[in-house]
Design an enzyme around this catalytic site. Structure first.
Site, PDB file in Angstrom:
ATOM      1  CB  CYS A 138      -0.733   2.635   4.007  1.00  0.00           C
ATOM      2  SG  CYS A 138      -2.317   1.973   3.332  1.00  0.00           S
ATOM      3  CG  ASP A 139       3.136   1.000   4.680  1.00  0.00           C
ATOM      4  OD1 ASP A 139       2.489   1.769   5.705  1.00  0.00           O
ATOM      5  OD2 ASP A 139       2.947  -0.123   4.214  1.00  0.00           O
ATOM      6  CB  CYS A 175      -0.874   0.002   1.276  1.00  0.00           C
ATOM      7  SG  CYS A 175      -1.993   1.309   1.315  1.00  0.00           S
TER       8      CYS A 175
END
Ligand code: FAD
Length: 315
Positions: free
Chosen positions: A142-143, A139
């Protein structure tokens, strides 16, 4: 032969990620007496990640498993009956809805909230598993932030991979995009965005042999499928963007879904095509797939279930 009457549940929630727990909090506070089956991964996808920095309410960030424990406590506090078990089959052809847990426990339910998520597809390398959460991620949104100014690699050739490569290029120093074939599946416009971005280098006809690093990703060993030449890319982040599989197989015979299996809901609601069956979170969301959007749609599912029961005079 004696038959036993299945347990009857007013509001059954299948899945225990952010969507399921948020649905549970709202359903329990509306006195729907929700029963939740957690599935194979209690707490959902966030239990396999470390820092979550984009969920509102945690100014210093929080570890994924800890955040899911908080959601669980909040759902339990209002009386959600949280159980171990996997929904293995359903029958939504009549009312009440019928659900089988672990192939043996029969239940009936007035309302069913499906919050079973979507699982990321992985390459299947042991090093990918070992370094998952330590540089390997599925992701970018997300990261990606954790790799600001660093070099990263992303695998994939579809629209999501192209979009995520472009997203990473806004944050990172350099992005290697590893594409298995000599062409991409992504739409022409997405491909153009990738090709025009000076920070992205596309490695065509390339496969990943191994992800290197003891405790964190240090490099990716890739091989050109035509020349068989191998090289190590010095990267700290390795993103896998080869697709997700919505956990919707058992529901598909009854519920409208797209060709990938994402359940379809009536826009602006969590309602599916079957009365009393609602879907929320990643299992119905091809586009956003974030904890906060999953939680938001879990709220919608519980409110829709409550209104559905109220209209029937059951609540
Ligand atoms: C490595 C990683 C890092 C991430 N980091 C972030 C981040 O920092 N911020 C962010 O917003 N998002 C992040 N995400 C995305 C986020 O985790 C998801 O968007 C979110 O978890 C989706 O919530 P959900 O409730 O729809 O499903 P999930 O969290 O996937 O939960 C699905 C639940 O359904 C259960 N289940 C599945 N099938 C069945 C069945 N048949 N019977 C019973 N239960 C079943 C599973 O056991 C699980 O509990 C990350 C994802 C990954 C993989």
């Amino acid at each position: 032969m004696a038959t036993t009457t299945p347990e009857h549940i007013k509001c059954l929630i299948i899945g225990s990620g952010p969507a399921g727990y948020t649905a549970a909090i709202y359903a329990a506070r509306a006195n729907l007496k929700p029963v939740m089956y957690q599935g194979l991964q209690p707490g959902g996808q966030l239990t396999i990640t470390n820092d979550v920095e984009n969920f509102p309410g945690y100014p210093d960030g929080i570890m994924g498993p800890e955040m899911m424990e908080d959601l669980k406590k909040q759902a339990a506090r209002f009386g959600t009956d949280i159980r171990y078990g996997i929904a293995t089959s359903v029958d939504f052809s009549g009312r009440p809805h019928r659900i089988t847990i672990d192939e043996s426990v029969e239940l009936t339910a007035d309302t069913v909230i499906i919050a079973t998520g979507a699982s990321a597809k992985w390459l299947g390398l042991p090093s990918e598993q070992r370094l998952n959460g330590s540089g390997v991620s599925a992701c970018a949104v997300c990261d990606g932030f954790f790799y600001r100014g660093k070099d990263v690699a992303i695998v994939g050739a579809g629209d999501t991979a192209a979009e995520e490569a472009t997203y990473l290029a806004n944050l990172c120093n350099k992005v290697y995009m590893i594409v298995r074939k000599g062409e991409m599946r992504a739409s022409k416009i997405m491909q153009k965005r990738v090709m025009d971005n000076p920070k992205i280098e596309v490695l065509w006809n390339t496969v990943t042999d191994e992800i290197l690093g003891e405790h964190a990703v240090e490099a990716a060993r890739v091989k050109n499928a035509l020349t068989h030449e191998t090289r190590d890319l010095a990267v700290e982040g390795f993103f896998v963007a080869i697709g997700h599989e919505p956990n919707s197989k058992i529901f598909q015979p009854y519920l409208h879904h797209d060709e990938q299996g994402y359940l379809k809901t009536i826009p602006g609601t969590a309602k599916t095509n079957v009365d009393g069956v609602f879907a929320c979170g990643d299992v119905q969301d091809y586009t956003y797939r974030q904890a906060v959007t999953a939680a938001g749609s879990g709220c919608m599912a519980a409110l829709d279930a409550e209104r559905y029961l109220a209209a029937l005079g059951d609540h």
